[in-house]
Design an enzyme around this catalytic site. Sequence first.
Site, short mmCIF file in Angstrom:
data_model
loop_
_atom_site.label_atom_id
_atom_site.label_comp_id
_atom_site.label_asym_id
_atom_site.label_seq_id
_atom_site.Cartn_x
_atom_site.Cartn_y
_atom_site.Cartn_z
N CYS A 67 -8.25 -6.67 0.28
CA CYS A 67 -8.48 -5.30 -0.17
C CYS A 67 -9.97 -4.97 -0.09
O CYS A 67 -10.82 -5.79 -0.46
CB CYS A 67 -7.99 -5.14 -1.60
SG CYS A 67 -8.17 -3.46 -2.25
N CYS A 83 -12.56 -4.13 -7.49
CA CYS A 83 -12.08 -4.22 -8.87
C CYS A 83 -12.29 -5.65 -9.40
O CYS A 83 -11.74 -6.61 -8.86
CB CYS A 83 -10.61 -3.84 -8.94
SG CYS A 83 -10.24 -2.22 -8.21
N CYS A 106 -9.42 -8.33 -10.06
CA CYS A 106 -8.36 -8.51 -9.08
C CYS A 106 -8.60 -9.69 -8.14
O CYS A 106 -9.68 -9.81 -7.55
CB CYS A 106 -8.20 -7.23 -8.27
SG CYS A 106 -6.84 -7.31 -7.09
N CYS A 126 9.52 -2.41 -7.72
CA CYS A 126 8.18 -1.86 -7.60
C CYS A 126 7.54 -2.37 -6.32
O CYS A 126 7.31 -3.57 -6.17
CB CYS A 126 7.34 -2.26 -8.81
SG CYS A 126 8.09 -1.81 -10.38
N CYS A 151 3.71 6.56 -13.64
CA CYS A 151 3.54 5.29 -14.34
C CYS A 151 2.07 4.93 -14.30
O CYS A 151 1.46 4.87 -13.23
CB CYS A 151 4.37 4.21 -13.64
SG CYS A 151 4.08 2.53 -14.26
#
Length: 416
Positions: A65, A69, A72, A109, A202
Amino acid sequence: MDLLNTLVDKGLRRELPTREEALAVLATSDDELLDVVAAAGKVRRQWFGRRVKLNYLVNLKSGLCPEDCSYCSQRLGSTAGILKYTWLKPEEASQAAAAGVAGGAKRVCLVASGRGPTDRDVDRVGKTIAAIKEQNEGVEVCACLGLLSDGQAERLRDAGADAYNHNLNTSEATYGQITKTHTYADRVDTVQKAHGAGLSACSGLIAGMGESDEDLVDVVFSLRELDADSVPVNFLIPFEGTPLAKEWNLTPQRCLRILAMARFVCPDVEVRLAGGREVHLRSMQPLALHIVNSIFLGDYLTSEGQAGQADLDMIADAGFEVEGAGTSTLPAHRSDALAAATAGGCGSNGGASLCGSGAPAEGDEAAGCGSACGGCSGHAPAAPTSAPVQAEAGEVRPELVAVRRRGAGTDVAPNA
């Protein structure tokens, strides 16, 4: 205890507590802990009975990614030893989803690492949603793909998505200390885009990143203001190879207080016990079921969870039941409003406030908030591989983190 009686009364009326009351919940003593759980349990049972919704994560694309963050394991520069792979094919994702559905999961999900999807990615996920729904009748699908561009939420809705997850994670005041490649406002914008498209919104948080009580209250109040149907509460697992690797700040008692505060502030929404529950709540997980009405079954994004059968046994032993596919998770006043929003393409607040600051309308039933994918952020929960000992402040406990080596993207079956 006057505080708890007041909070129960407000929760049964869907009335927002004061910030001082929310902070007081986090400040209660261990001697008062069971009273706090019992009070939150009264609110939980009013809106959701003794049902527990099961959700199942499918990691469509893992690692690499470009975002930074700090929590993470998939972040830019992470050296965590996680699985890394590009997009699963629709049939592979559907096969992975079927394992969760077979274990009792009501919602699947779909998560992909990255800043946000391209239009081609949205098309790809649309095909995956179609494959999952074709093979699993009645299953709900939530997408969690990062920051959304204009029109992408509508395209996901048209492809069959029921919900979209994008967590706020922490308060606006401290967000810049956690992530610098995007802003808190970017996350709020994506939640509003999803809500405005008629998707069930959500959005949740990650506790244990060094935040204050005030930060926790701020983010939960923001989630209520955003009117999220589902609020996943993650507890940080400090992965080796990430900037927060030494942040071991949580105890089981603090986790329960955080969950109770979230329930009092968002009484009629799906509060989901998400990442990190196995590590931080440990043997006290069953107590959390008296507060939350939703959990993840089996494994998480980049780490292994408790065995699926152990989750099912825990639910039964605690006197709860798995929510069936034919049962609405949301209380009637929320499910009706969501259905109207889906039909009409409502704006971010869709008319009446779903999170509810007033008393239930006449005819509303204390039925069972459902939405989505709680823990679908890049945060990677984990499970203990042995009986853990309480860590000293700042002590690194990498033996608690079982990096995921099974499930989607591997030849080893998931544990549901």
